[in-house]
Design an enzyme around this catalytic site. Structure first.
Site, short mmCIF file in Angstrom:
data_model
loop_
_atom_site.label_atom_id
_atom_site.label_comp_id
_atom_site.label_asym_id
_atom_site.label_seq_id
_atom_site.Cartn_x
_atom_site.Cartn_y
_atom_site.Cartn_z
N PRO A 99 0.82 -1.21 0.00
CA PRO A 99 0.00 0.00 0.00
C PRO A 99 0.86 1.27 0.00
CG PRO A 99 -0.26 -1.24 2.05
CD PRO A 99 0.61 -2.06 1.17
N ASP A 150 14.92 2.77 4.48
CA ASP A 150 13.96 2.05 3.62
C ASP A 150 14.69 1.34 2.48
OD1 ASP A 150 12.01 3.16 5.20
OD2 ASP A 150 10.77 3.83 3.53
O1 PMV Z 1 8.89 5.68 4.54
P1 PMV Z 1 8.33 5.50 5.90
O2 PMV Z 1 7.01 6.16 6.11
O3 PMV Z 1 8.38 4.07 6.35
O4 PMV Z 1 9.30 6.27 6.94
C1 PMV Z 1 10.66 6.04 6.99
C2 PMV Z 1 11.20 6.28 8.33
C3 PMV Z 1 11.53 7.72 8.75
O5 PMV Z 1 12.44 7.57 9.83
C4 PMV Z 1 10.28 8.43 9.22
C5 PMV Z 1 12.18 8.52 7.64
C6 PMV Z 1 13.59 8.07 7.27
O6 PMV Z 1 14.06 8.48 6.20
O7 PMV Z 1 14.22 7.34 8.03
#
Ligand code: PMV
Length: 313
Positions: A99, A150
């Site tokens: 999602p 990520d």
């Molecule tokens: O992409 P997301 O919503 O899973 O968020 C990543 C994690 C954060 O720490 C909020 C941003 C980052 O770049 O580490």
């Protein structure tokens, strides 16, 4: 035809603080994935690279896409890495059941699947570091200052202890454990969440910096707890992390409600995962009340539930 995929991910502990140099723990979620498929374009008169992504209603030639479009950037950086001066005549199709805007790493997974399929099709498979660093460049489009967590976990496809700018480290898992990932059904923008935290930090550097440090400490504790197989301790740390995320202003009544319902039904711990402001929570299962936890999340309005096992790979 060449097909490649990349999984989703969740952050067990440490999101947001990881942007400011603190450690975080993340795991791949193999039940969902992005898939990229490359096929030759056979029809007479067709030239150039055509990109199709049904989920976002995209059907365009590469040279007609904005240079800042994430798919265009992923393709161009991959062509550069493979020494291709001109886009080849190919069709790239992207499908994903991850999602969007849910904190499950959809953007990074799409990039990595595209980088893999295209580079393999061109006969120049890129190594994991190269894949991750191209995906990192694309992540910058989503929110200017990504930590890199990520693209790292999605590329390596295994649990990682991550500190911005350092090589990712696998972490020891003393005994496997299960989590349920519950979607609030409300997509949210990571860029907005990251920018809210930045504003809070700029307004109150001492208080917010202290929260980042407290999160960093519980991540290190969490890594030790997982190595020791002490899942009850991990659950308490997840609850503490959720409290700190709420203090940072990225939780919502909805996410608090889902986390509370999971805990009352017997989860050892629960927290939002990813940017927050919407998206998913994760709840740690004990092996004893798992069905009740899943039922409680469903009846509290979770729109999609994924149960995933965390184990050494
Ligand atoms: O992409 P997301 O919503 O899973 O968020 C990543 C994690 C954060 O720490 C909020 C941003 C980052 O770049 O580490």
């Amino acid at each position: 035809m060449t097909t490649a995929s990349a999984p989703g991910k969740v952050i067990l502990l440490g999101e947001h603080a990881v942007v400011y140099g603190q450690p975080a723990l993340a795991i791949p979620v193999l039940q969902v994935e992005a898939v990229a498929t490359i096929t030759p374009r056979g029809q007479a008169g067709s030239s150039g690279l055509r990109i199709i992504a049904p989920a976002t209603d995209l059907d365009s030639r590469l040279d007609q896409l904005d240079a800042n479009h994430p798919l265009a950037l992923a393709v161009r950086l991959t062509l550069d890495a493979c020494g291709e001066l001109q886009p080849p005549t190919l069709q790239l199709r992207v499908d994903s059941d991850i999602p969007l805007g849910a904190g499950l790493g959809s953007g990074a997974a799409v990039s990595v699947a595209v980088i893999r399929a295209l580079s393999e099709h061109l006969g120049c498979p890129l190594d994991l570091d190269q894949q991750s660093s191209i995906a990192f460049e694309v992540e910058k489009l989503h929110h200017g200052t990504p930590s890199g967590i990520d693209n790292t976990v999605v590329t390596y496809g295994q649990p990682v202890y991550f500190i911005k700018g350092n090589d990712p480290m696998p972490f020891e898992i003393g005994c496997p454990f299960d989590m349920v990932v519950a979607d609030s059904g409300h997509p949210a923008s990571t860029a907005e969440a990251v920018s809210r935290v930045r504003s809070a930090f700029e307004a109150e550097p001492e208080r917010v910096g202290g929260i980042f440090e407290a999160i960093g400490r519980l991540v290190t504790d969490g890594r030790d707890a997982i190595a020791a197989g002490d899942i009850a301790r991990l659950g308490r740390l997840m609850n503490n992390n959720q409290t700190h995320l709420a203090e940072l202003g990225v939780s919502t009544p909805e996410l608090n409600r889902l986390a509370g319902a999971a805990r009352r039904a017997g989860a050892l711990g629960a927290k939002l995962s990813g940017g927050g402001l919407g998206g998913n929570i994760i709840a740690l299962l004990s092996g004893q009340h798992d069905e009740s936890v899943v039922d409680a999340l469903r009846s509290s309005g979770a729109s999609r539930l994924i149960t995933t096992r965390v184990e050494a790979r």
